[in-house]
Scaffold this motif. Structure first.
Motif, PDB file in Angstrom:
ATOM      1  N   GLY A  14       0.786  -1.231   0.000  1.00 27.17           N
ATOM      2  CA  GLY A  14       0.000   0.000   0.000  1.00 27.17           C
ATOM      3  C   GLY A  14       0.816   1.278   0.000  1.00 27.17           C
ATOM      4  O   GLY A  14       0.300   2.330   0.375  1.00 27.17           O
ATOM      5  N   THR A  15       2.050   1.219  -0.416  1.00 22.93           N
ATOM      6  CA  THR A  15       2.897   2.407  -0.436  1.00 22.93           C
ATOM      7  C   THR A  15       2.415   3.381  -1.502  1.00 22.93           C
ATOM      8  O   THR A  15       2.180   3.013  -2.641  1.00 22.93           O
ATOM      9  CB  THR A  15       4.354   2.018  -0.745  1.00 22.93           C
ATOM     10  N   ASP A  16       2.243   4.638  -1.110  1.00 13.77           N
ATOM     11  CA  ASP A  16       1.891   5.698  -2.058  1.00 13.77           C
ATOM     12  C   ASP A  16       3.188   6.391  -2.445  1.00 13.77           C
ATOM     13  O   ASP A  16       3.795   7.092  -1.640  1.00 13.77           O
ATOM     14  CB  ASP A  16       0.908   6.684  -1.431  1.00 13.77           C
ATOM     15  N   PHE A  17       3.620   6.196  -3.688  1.00 12.89           N
ATOM     16  CA  PHE A  17       4.922   6.706  -4.115  1.00 12.89           C
ATOM     17  C   PHE A  17       4.992   8.233  -4.117  1.00 12.89           C
ATOM     18  O   PHE A  17       6.065   8.802  -3.978  1.00 12.89           O
ATOM     19  CB  PHE A  17       5.289   6.158  -5.496  1.00 12.89           C
ATOM     20  N   SER A  18       3.847   8.896  -4.270  1.00 14.23           N
ATOM     21  CA  SER A  18       3.887  10.362  -4.307  1.00 14.23           C
ATOM     22  C   SER A  18       4.252  10.955  -2.946  1.00 14.23           C
ATOM     23  O   SER A  18       4.674  12.108  -2.865  1.00 14.23           O
ATOM     24  CB  SER A  18       2.548  10.926  -4.781  1.00 14.23           C
ATOM     25  N   THR A  19       4.114  10.190  -1.872  1.00 13.10           N
ATOM     26  CA  THR A  19       4.449  10.710  -0.539  1.00 13.10           C
ATOM     27  C   THR A  19       5.815  10.250  -0.048  1.00 13.10           C
ATOM     28  O   THR A  19       6.221  10.641   1.052  1.00 13.10           O
ATOM     29  CB  THR A  19       3.377  10.276   0.486  1.00 13.10           C
ATOM     30  N   LEU A  20       6.508   9.440  -0.831  1.00 10.97           N
ATOM     31  CA  LEU A  20       7.827   8.958  -0.399  1.00 10.97           C
ATOM     32  C   LEU A  20       8.839  10.102  -0.469  1.00 10.97           C
ATOM     33  O   LEU A  20       8.994  10.745  -1.505  1.00 10.97           O
ATOM     34  CB  LEU A  20       8.296   7.801  -1.273  1.00 10.97           C
ATOM     35  N   LYS A  21       9.491  10.330   0.643  1.00 14.31           N
ATOM     36  CA  LYS A  21      10.492  11.402   0.683  1.00 14.31           C
ATOM     37  C   LYS A  21      11.456  11.142   1.823  1.00 14.31           C
ATOM     38  O   LYS A  21      11.160  10.412   2.764  1.00 14.31           O
ATOM     39  CB  LYS A  21       9.832  12.765   0.837  1.00 14.31           C
TER      40      LYS A  21
ATOM     41  N   ALA B 129      13.190  18.413   1.806  1.00  6.94           N
ATOM     42  CA  ALA B 129      13.089  16.955   1.647  1.00  6.94           C
ATOM     43  C   ALA B 129      13.450  16.552   0.229  1.00  6.94           C
ATOM     44  O   ALA B 129      13.277  17.328  -0.715  1.00  6.94           O
ATOM     45  CB  ALA B 129      11.682  16.489   1.984  1.00  6.94           C
ATOM     46  N   ILE B 130      13.960  15.351   0.112  1.00  6.53           N
ATOM     47  CA  ILE B 130      14.241  14.749  -1.205  1.00  6.53           C
ATOM     48  C   ILE B 130      13.022  13.896  -1.554  1.00  6.53           C
ATOM     49  O   ILE B 130      12.721  12.922  -0.857  1.00  6.53           O
ATOM     50  CB  ILE B 130      15.519  13.893  -1.163  1.00  6.53           C
ATOM     51  N   LEU B 131      12.315  14.249  -2.616  1.00  5.90           N
ATOM     52  CA  LEU B 131      11.089  13.565  -3.013  1.00  5.90           C
ATOM     53  C   LEU B 131      11.409  12.426  -3.974  1.00  5.90           C
ATOM     54  O   LEU B 131      11.170  12.506  -5.166  1.00  5.90           O
ATOM     55  CB  LEU B 131      10.111  14.559  -3.646  1.00  5.90           C
ATOM     56  N   TYR B 132      11.955  11.341  -3.466  1.00  2.89           N
ATOM     57  CA  TYR B 132      12.376  10.247  -4.333  1.00  2.89           C
ATOM     58  C   TYR B 132      11.193   9.457  -4.901  1.00  2.89           C
ATOM     59  O   TYR B 132      11.309   8.828  -5.941  1.00  2.89           O
ATOM     60  CB  TYR B 132      13.384   9.324  -3.635  1.00  2.89           C
ATOM     61  N   GLY B 133      10.036   9.487  -4.268  1.00  2.14           N
ATOM     62  CA  GLY B 133       8.845   8.836  -4.818  1.00  2.14           C
ATOM     63  C   GLY B 133       8.416   9.499  -6.114  1.00  2.14           C
ATOM     64  O   GLY B 133       8.082   8.831  -7.096  1.00  2.14           O
ATOM     65  N   SER B 134       8.443  10.819  -6.122  1.00  2.00           N
ATOM     66  CA  SER B 134       8.121  11.573  -7.337  1.00  2.00           C
ATOM     67  C   SER B 134       9.149  11.293  -8.424  1.00  2.00           C
ATOM     68  O   SER B 134       8.813  11.181  -9.610  1.00  2.00           O
ATOM     69  CB  SER B 134       8.079  13.069  -7.001  1.00  2.00           C
ATOM     70  N   PHE B 135      10.392  11.159  -8.030  1.00  5.30           N
ATOM     71  CA  PHE B 135      11.469  10.845  -8.979  1.00  5.30           C
ATOM     72  C   PHE B 135      11.241   9.480  -9.624  1.00  5.30           C
ATOM     73  O   PHE B 135      11.402   9.323 -10.837  1.00  5.30           O
ATOM     74  CB  PHE B 135      12.820  10.899  -8.256  1.00  5.30           C
ATOM     75  N   ILE B 136      10.831   8.504  -8.835  1.00  4.20           N
ATOM     76  CA  ILE B 136      10.547   7.167  -9.369  1.00  4.20           C
ATOM     77  C   ILE B 136       9.417   7.243 -10.396  1.00  4.20           C
ATOM     78  O   ILE B 136       9.486   6.633 -11.463  1.00  4.20           O
ATOM     79  CB  ILE B 136      10.204   6.183  -8.230  1.00  4.20           C
TER      80      ILE B 136
END
Length: 140
Positions: free
Chosen positions: A49-56, A75-82
Motif C-alpha cells: 500500500g505504499t503511495d509513491f507520491s508521498t515517499l520522501k 526533503a528529497i522527493l524520491y517517490g516523485s522521482f521514481i
C-alpha cells in the motif's frame, strides 16, 4: 530489440530527438495519467500500500510558529522521482516503437533498382555470319 532501444534512448540522432520532443509533448499527460492512476497504484498494492507520491527523505523539518510556516521542510522527493523515471521509460519506448515503424516503412518504400533489360537474342543467321567473318580474319 533491447539493444536497439538502448541505442535509441541513449545515443539517438537529431531526427530521433525532434520526434521525441514532439511525441513527449503530445503523450506527456496521457503517460503521466497512466503512471499516476494505473501503474503506481498497482505497484503500491504489491508494496504493502505504499503511495509513491508521498515517499520522501526529510533533510530538515519545517519550523512552525502556530499555523504559520517559518521555514519550509527540506526533503528529497524520491517517490516523485521514481514516477518520473517510469514516465520517461514509457515515453522513450513509445518513441522508439514509432521510429522503428517509420524506419520499417522507409525500407519498404525503397525498392531494388530495376535491372537493365536483357538484350534480345541474336538470330542464328547473324551468328553464322559473325563466325564466318572471324574465320576470314584469322586466315589472313
Amino acid at each position: 530489440m533491447w539493444k536497439e532501444f538502448k541505442d535509441f534512448a541513449f545515443k539517438g540522432n537529431v531526427l530521433d530527438l525532434a520526434v521525441a520532443v514532439v511525441m513527449g509533448g503530445a503523450f506527456g499527460k496521457i503517460v503521466t495519467s497512466l503512471v499516476n492512476d494505473i501503474i503506481m497504484p498497482v505497484v503500491g498494492f504489491f508494496t504493502a500500500g505504499t503511495d509513491f507520491s508521498t515517499l520522501k527523505y526529510v533533510l530538515s523539518q519545517a519550523v512552525m510558529d502556530g499555523e504559520t510556516i517559518v521555514t519550509p521542510e527540506a526533503a528529497i522527493l524520491y517517490g516523485s522521482f521514481i514516477k518520473n523515471i517510469v514516465d520517461f521509460i514509457i515515453i522513450a519506448f513509445s518513441i522508439f516503437l514509432a521510429i522503428k515503424f517509420i524506419n520499417k516503412a522507409k525500407k519498404k518504400k525503397v525498392q531494388e533498382p530495376e535491372k537493365a533489360p536483357e538484350p534480345e537474342p541474336v538470330p542464328q543467321d547473324i551468328k553464322l555470319l559473325e563466325e564466318i567473318r572471324d574465320l576470314l580474319k584469322n586466315n589472313k
